[in-house]
Design an enzyme around this catalytic site. Structure first.
Site, PDB file in Angstrom:
ATOM      1  N   ASP A  79       0.817  -1.217   0.000  1.00 35.81           N
ATOM      2  CA  ASP A  79       0.000   0.000   0.000  1.00 35.81           C
ATOM      3  C   ASP A  79       0.851   1.268   0.000  1.00 35.81           C
ATOM      4  OD1 ASP A  79       0.894  -0.448   2.512  1.00 35.81           O
ATOM      5  OD2 ASP A  79      -1.069  -0.364   3.495  1.00 35.81           O
ATOM      6  N   HIS A  85      19.805   3.884 -20.930  1.00 34.78           N
ATOM      7  CA  HIS A  85      18.917   4.203 -19.813  1.00 34.78           C
ATOM      8  C   HIS A  85      19.278   3.374 -18.581  1.00 34.78           C
ATOM      9  CE1 HIS A  85      15.572   6.263 -22.401  1.00 34.78           C
ATOM     10  NE2 HIS A  85      16.671   6.968 -22.298  1.00 34.78           N
ATOM     11  N   ASP A 117      23.084  11.382 -16.556  1.00 33.98           N
ATOM     12  CA  ASP A 117      21.969  11.953 -17.319  1.00 33.98           C
ATOM     13  C   ASP A 117      20.839  12.120 -16.318  1.00 33.98           C
ATOM     14  OD1 ASP A 117      19.754  12.484 -18.864  1.00 33.98           O
ATOM     15  OD2 ASP A 117      20.168  10.944 -20.372  1.00 33.98           O
ATOM     16  N   ASP A 167      16.663  18.198 -18.504  1.00 33.27           N
ATOM     17  CA  ASP A 167      17.194  16.903 -18.946  1.00 33.27           C
ATOM     18  C   ASP A 167      18.614  17.145 -19.449  1.00 33.27           C
ATOM     19  OD1 ASP A 167      17.691  14.447 -20.076  1.00 33.27           O
ATOM     20  OD2 ASP A 167      16.169  14.601 -21.645  1.00 33.27           O
ATOM     21  N   HIS A 212      20.569   6.517 -30.970  1.00 34.33           N
ATOM     22  CA  HIS A 212      19.385   7.329 -30.651  1.00 34.33           C
ATOM     23  C   HIS A 212      19.413   8.619 -31.466  1.00 34.33           C
ATOM     24  CE1 HIS A 212      21.865  10.006 -28.115  1.00 34.33           C
ATOM     25  NE2 HIS A 212      22.413   8.915 -27.591  1.00 34.33           N
ATOM     26  N   HIS A 251      14.966  15.807 -28.418  1.00 34.86           N
ATOM     27  CA  HIS A 251      13.499  15.671 -28.357  1.00 34.86           C
ATOM     28  C   HIS A 251      12.933  16.936 -27.728  1.00 34.86           C
ATOM     29  CE1 HIS A 251      14.186  14.874 -24.051  1.00 34.86           C
ATOM     30  NE2 HIS A 251      15.164  14.073 -24.450  1.00 34.86           N
ATOM     31  N   HIS A 280      10.131  13.811 -22.308  1.00 38.74           N
ATOM     32  CA  HIS A 280       9.970  13.624 -23.752  1.00 38.74           C
ATOM     33  C   HIS A 280       8.638  14.282 -24.063  1.00 38.74           C
ATOM     34  CE1 HIS A 280      12.795   9.876 -23.664  1.00 38.74           C
ATOM     35  NE2 HIS A 280      13.429  11.020 -23.516  1.00 38.74           N
ATOM     36  N   GLU A 307      21.464  16.226 -27.749  1.00 42.75           N
ATOM     37  CA  GLU A 307      22.162  15.219 -26.953  1.00 42.75           C
ATOM     38  C   GLU A 307      22.803  14.096 -27.766  1.00 42.75           C
ATOM     39  OE1 GLU A 307      19.569  12.486 -24.865  1.00 42.75           O
ATOM     40  OE2 GLU A 307      17.824  13.699 -25.384  1.00 42.75           O
ATOM     41  N   TYR A 338      28.941   5.516 -28.018  1.00 45.14           N
ATOM     42  CA  TYR A 338      28.982   4.468 -26.997  1.00 45.14           C
ATOM     43  C   TYR A 338      29.848   3.329 -27.502  1.00 45.14           C
ATOM     44  CZ  TYR A 338      25.085   7.454 -25.949  1.00 45.14           C
ATOM     45  OH  TYR A 338      24.331   8.568 -25.720  1.00 45.14           O
ATOM     46  N   ARG A 344      27.933  11.047 -23.673  1.00 43.86           N
ATOM     47  CA  ARG A 344      26.770  11.812 -24.165  1.00 43.86           C
ATOM     48  C   ARG A 344      26.856  13.192 -23.538  1.00 43.86           C
ATOM     49  NH1 ARG A 344      23.141   8.394 -23.263  1.00 43.86           N
ATOM     50  NH2 ARG A 344      22.188   9.018 -21.285  1.00 43.86           N
ATOM     51  N   GLU A 404      24.382  16.573 -23.186  1.00 46.01           N
ATOM     52  CA  GLU A 404      22.987  16.978 -23.428  1.00 46.01           C
ATOM     53  C   GLU A 404      22.691  18.300 -22.749  1.00 46.01           C
ATOM     54  OE1 GLU A 404      20.066  14.277 -21.701  1.00 46.01           O
ATOM     55  OE2 GLU A 404      18.521  15.062 -23.053  1.00 46.01           O
TER      56      GLU A 404
HETATM   57  N1  GLY Z   1      17.012  11.230 -20.070  1.00 50.91           N
HETATM   58  C1  GLY Z   1      16.423  10.640 -21.185  1.00 50.91           C
HETATM   59  C2  GLY Z   1      16.797  11.347 -22.398  1.00 50.91           C
HETATM   60  O1  GLY Z   1      17.843  11.953 -22.450  1.00 50.91           O
HETATM   61  O2  GLY Z   1      16.054  11.404 -23.340  1.00 50.91           O
HETATM   62 MN    MN Z   2      18.729  12.867 -20.788  1.00 57.08          MN
HETATM   63 MN    MN Z   3      16.973  13.770 -23.358  1.00 56.05          MN
END
Ligand code: GLY
Ligand code: MN
Ligand code: MN
Length: 431
Positions: free
Chosen positions: A35, A235, A252, A263, A342, A346, A353, A376, A380, A398, A400
């Protein structure tokens, strides 16, 4: 903000017209286990139109209705329950503070809905978000249809509402700036705290601490804090490995401020000094990111910054002799995909997102002032990639930032988080 919410409702109701009805339901409470509940987060469309932060609520908008255009069904005041779970606005405050023309206890929704649907030809509603309410609404519409021989059409509100959300107002930009500032400082704190031998979760704790103590109480998404091979997991949220000397660390993470997301990703060496291989990869990603940011300007296609970033990343992989061949065929055949899987960004807003169509009538949207998005790119170089020379293993980078499109070009909302290698190294040296 009260006026701002009212303005949005008005603007939306104008588009719906007097034969339409718009219904938006609040997010349900979600349980973590047993709960115990997750911290409540309002559904973003609902919040955008009401500013109302409680669960068990449904907002109904009825343009030109004499008895009132904005009807809010919400929880009534209840002393016994409020002692356990906190104060509620109740019906009075729903009107006096949140600007509803009428407010009824949520329990009356089922009984009142047929009357509200009367004579409304178009029902603007996004099916599939709140299944419990979907059922109630569909059953009600079905009974209205049979009893009154009235056949309203269902129209998804998403394209209209989400195109509105895509362009941020000055008030929204103020909140996003605040989220961006808090987040930038949290990245700085994490960099300064980092040293070989600590655990990823200790860095996460520093990050979250810095956000919370500055009003960024919630994270916009689960922080990604990876070191070594974990920098290559996009992720990664396990965040429980020891950070070793010589590894890179990728964070991130971004807080929410009054429900607006930030982000940001920063990548830095665990010991404060980039190795030659790490800096070679970092250089490429930074160049790709800076060039892509430059392309975030009004009138540019929203596809362009992705293309620019990709080209630089592929050129870089070629320069490092990780890929061979000519750039256009490497892009065409997606030969880069094991190293970059990727997109370069976004939309960003109430959701990390964020909503808003990327393409309209099959064409990439043109950027306009007031849009906010991330840029971003990343590379990798996982040890699992066949044939990749050992010196590149486990270098995941990365970078961003959050960008606002202004009439003068891109504005980097998250500019306070350092990203040049020399800045990072000097910051980490000042522990
Ligand atoms: N943190 C997820 C992205 O960069 O889209
Ligand atoms: Mn991110
Ligand atoms: Mn992002």
């Amino acid at each position: 903000m009260k006026d701002e919410f009212a303005k949005r409702r008005k603007q939306l109701m104008r588009q719906i017209g007097s034969s339409g009805i718009l219904i938006v339901s609040a997010a349900p409470i979600s349980h973590r286990n047993s709960d115990c509940e997750h911290a409540y987060r309002q559904q973003s469309d609902f919040y955008y139109l009401t500013g109302f932060d409680e669960p068990e609520a449904v907002a109904v908008f009825l343009p030109k209705r004499k008895a009132g255009e904005f009807v809010l069904f919400n929880r009534p005041k209840n002393r016994a329950e409020e002692i356990w779970t906190g104060l509620r606005a109740g019906q009075d405050k729903a009107c006096s503070f949140y600007g509803a023309d009428q407010s009824f206890p949520i329990k009356e929704l089922k009984a009142k809905l047929p009357e509200l649907l009367d004579n409304r030809q178009e029902i603007y509603y996004s099916l599939g978000i709140n299944k419990r309410f979907d059922n109630l609404l569909l059953n009600t519409v079905n009974s209205v249809r049979r009893k009154r021989q009235s056949y309203p059409a269902f129209i998804d509100i998403a394209p209209i509402l989400h195109d509105m959300r895509l362009i941020k107002t000055p008030a929204e930009i103020t909140l996003m700036r605040k989220a961006a500032d808090i987040t930038a400082n949290a990245h700085i704190r994490a960099m300064q705290f980092c040293k070989p031998g600590i655990n990823e979760y200790q860095l996460e704790a520093e990050f979250v601490y810095e956000c919370q103590r500055n009003g960024g109480r919630f994270q916009a998404y689960t922080p990604i804090v990876g070191s070594g091979e974990n920098t290559c997991i996009l992720h990664y949220t396990q965040n429980d490995q020891v950070i070793n000397n010589g590894e890179l660390v990728l964070i991130d993470a971004g807080c929410e401020y009054q429900n607006y997301a930030s982000d940001v990703t920063r990548t830095f060496p665990a010991n404060g000094k980039f190795s030659p291989e790490q800096s070679a990869v970092y250089d490429i990603v930074l160049e790709a990111q800076m060039a892509a940011i430059k392309a975030v300007k009004p009138g540019a296609s929203s596809a362009t910054y992705h293309e620019i970033a990709l080209k630089i990343l592929v050129q870089g992989l070629k320069d490092l002799k990780i890929l061979k061949g000519d750039i256009s065929s490497l892009i065409e055949t997606r030969a880069y995909a094991p190293f970059y899987m990727h997109k370069a960004g976004h939309w960003l807003g109430l959701d990390v997102h964020d909503v808003g169509r990327y393409k309209v009538n099959g064409k990439w949207r043109v950027l306009e002032p007031g849009m906010t998005l991330t840029v971003e790119p990343g590379l990798y170089l996982s040890a699992d990639i066949k044939g990749l020379a050992k010196r590149w293993h486990n270098i995941g980078v990365r970078i961003e930032d959050d960008i606002l499109v202004t009439k003068n070009g891109p504005e980097v909302l998250t500019h306070k988080a350092p990203k040049k290698m020399a800045e990072i190294e000097s910051l980490m040296g000042k522990k």
